[in-house]
Write an enzyme that holds these catalytic residues in place. Structure first.
Site, PDB file in Angstrom:
ATOM      1  N   ASP A 193      41.612  36.798  37.988  1.00  0.00           N
ATOM      2  CA  ASP A 193      42.272  37.920  38.638  1.00  0.00           C
ATOM      3  C   ASP A 193      43.344  38.536  37.740  1.00  0.00           C
ATOM      4  O   ASP A 193      44.128  37.817  37.104  1.00  0.00           O
ATOM      5  CB  ASP A 193      42.919  37.424  39.938  1.00  0.00           C
TER       6      ASP A 193
ATOM      7  N   GLU B 278      38.669  40.427  35.981  1.00  0.00           N
ATOM      8  CA  GLU B 278      38.957  41.686  36.642  1.00  0.00           C
ATOM      9  C   GLU B 278      39.937  42.450  35.752  1.00  0.00           C
ATOM     10  O   GLU B 278      40.973  41.915  35.366  1.00  0.00           O
ATOM     11  CB  GLU B 278      39.591  41.443  38.007  1.00  0.00           C
TER      12      GLU B 278
END
Length: 537
Positions: free
Chosen positions: A212, A276
């Site tokens: 993330d 991401e």
């Protein structure tokens, strides 16, 4: 309904399992509640894995389930190596992995390396004083002479990216909530600790990680101010939008840490890593993060997640960034996720949603890279309008009503149309299911040959059976109005994907070849509104 034929070429079996994989994202709070507390959990996921496996996907990606105060619903981690009691236990996680592997599914989990919760023991120790063992594990800085923050950096969720802490007499940095203090990614001890977290989960049998906000992991140590962003016609709901994020994120040393991640994951078999990457320079960073054989396997950005419209030009532009060159990484694509509005609510009028959803699913299966399906996308779930008094999303609460709530894309999965809570659980769920989504429940679509669920299974099977679609290069991508003409090639197979991305029919004059797939009543002569035709040529 779709029609499909067998390909004349079979896939090559010696590719890494992840190359061309279809991955199913599960938001654990909203997938299945097994214990009647209104919140989904790990045993609930295990209970419903048969549904996921029946889609024909290769892997599941589970959003955070770690110990957390849930200020940002798990992306504020208080213990990287344990399960929050809300979701179950480590024993439950082990059972989930065992069941997934028995069904032939790989298991990917989130790793949040750019920040922790302010309740994490690392931060609790770090904030005590300036001389403890973890004093430099987070980003701390003195106030300016006038007492103001060290730089002009702004947080994603609104307001300055700095919060004063009286114990240390310093500011600490946070790119997101003040309860998500920024890790000092430059510190080798911090990097070692994070790699230890990855090793913990690899030893428990996970097959890879989605990492993330990785480009937020390192900041400019000189704390230089960000420059102002140029004027824009787009509305700006946050101070964050008024800056070019040149110094609070995207430091050029991040790929060096990524190489350390890759060295670790390479020591385990069949491990897959995907980052991401969002922001102003996403494409360049995605390539830097995936370059060569010593960085991550893949990355996915926001080409589609926040796009107002889905057009052939957007598709060709996105694919053009990822040619099949030796030194260019492997992309992953998602049309929906836990941070973005449901695509059907963004991209088409309500009266076209059924046909559009089918076209969209085939398009995802035709893109070169990995395809990520967000839970419920196979049912055609739409964005639920959550009233202010039921909001949980901290970003929406802070920027109401200018920021569309992420809660609307995180609503419970409808399993049984006629059951209480749509079969999600026995208690009132943490968010409403939504009347429209309740009508699309799994049990209503499961045995209906013309359902979107059945169509999705066909589309995934099409991709898996055809090497050109599964892992082939893009040898042509053209946009003619609302017509997308995409050509993929691999292992002696050439496949042409013709998709009508508009509400008016299109006549075809040169659609020759063997029909592998026809959707929304498409023929070699005509693509009806949102019609799709896949040809082997």
């Amino acid at each position: 309904m779709a029609t499909a034929n067998e390909p004349s070429v079979q896939p090559v079996p010696d590719l890494p399992w992840w190359k061309g994989a279809v991955i199913y994202q599960i938001y654990p709070r909203s997938f299945m509640d097994s214990n009647g507390d209104g919140v989904g959990d790990l045993p609930g996921i295990t209970q419903r894995l048969d549904h996921v496996a029946a889609l024909g996907v290769d892997a599941i990606w589970i959003s955070p389930f770690f110990t957390s105060p849930m200020k940002d619903f798990g992306y504020d981690v208080a213990d990287y190596c344990d399960v929050d009691p809300l979701f179950g236990t480590l024993v439950d996680f082990d059972a989930l992995v065992e069941r997934a592997h028995a069904l032939g599914l790989k298991v990917l989990i989130d790793q949040v390396y750019s920040h922790t919760s302010d309740e994490h023991p690392w931060f609790v120790e770090s904030r005590q004083n300036r001389h403890n063992a973890k004093a430099d594990w987070y980003v701390w800085a003195d106030a300016k002479p006038d007492g103001s923050p060290p730089s002009n950096w702004q947080s994603v969720f609104g307001g300055p990216a700095w919060t004063w802490d009286a114990r240390r007499g310093q500011y600490y940095m946070h790119n997101f909530l003040s309860g998500q203090p920024q890790i000092n990614g430059h510190n080798p001890d911090v990097q070692d600790a994070l790699l230890g977290v990855a090793r913990f989960w690899l030893d428990r049998g996970v097959d890879g990680f989605r990492i993330d906000a990785l480009n937020f992991m390192m900041h400019d140590p000189e704390l230089r101010d960000n420059p102002a962003a140029p004027p824009s016609d787009k509305p700006r709901s946050r101070p964050f939008d008024f800056q070019l994020k040149q110094h609070n994120m995207s430091h050029p040393a991040i790929p060096e840490f990524i190489a350390r991640i890759r060295a670790l994951t390479d020591s385990y078999d069949a491990v897959f890593t995907v980052a991401e990457v969002g922001g102003d320079e996403a494409e360049a960073e995605m390539k830097a993060f995936t370059a060569g054989e010593d960085h991550l396997n893949s990355a996915y950005g926001f080409n589609f997640l926040y796009a107002d419209r889905l057009t052939p030009g957007l598709v060709c532009s996105a694919l053009a960034q990822w040619p099949a060159d030796k030194d260019v990484g492997w992309p992953s694509w998602a049309f929906e996720n836990h941070d973005a509005p449901r695509a059907l609510s963004r991209w088409c009028a309500p009266e076209h949603r059924d046909a559009f959803a089918r076209m969209k699913m085939v398009l995802l299966m035709c893109l070169r890279g990995n395809a990520i399906i967000y839970y419920g996308e196979e049912l055609g779930l739409t964005q639920v309008d959550i009233p202010f008094e039921q909001l949980h999303d901290p970003e929406a609460l802070a920027n109401w009503p200018m920021t569309l709530s992420r809660d609307g894309a995180r609503t419970p999965m409808p399993w049984e149309a006629g059951a209480a809570c749509s079969g999600f659980g026995s208690a009132q769920p943490w968010l409403p299911v939504g009347a429209e989504n309740a009508s699309k429940a799994v049990d209503r679509q499961e045995h209906e040959d013309t359902s979107l669920l059945a169509f999705t299974r066909h589309a995934i099977a099409l991709r898996n059976a055809n090497p050109a679609l599964h892992h082939g290069a893009v040898s042509g991508c053209s946009a003619y109005g609302t017509l997308l003409d995409l050509i993929r090639e691999a292992d002696g197979q050439r496949v042409r994907c013709l998709l009508n991305m508009g509400p008016e029919a299109i006549s075809l004059s040169d659609a020759s070849g063997k029909t592998l797939f026809a959707g929304n009543s498409a023929t070699p002569d005509t693509l009806p509104p949102y019609g799709v035709l896949i040809l082997e040529t």
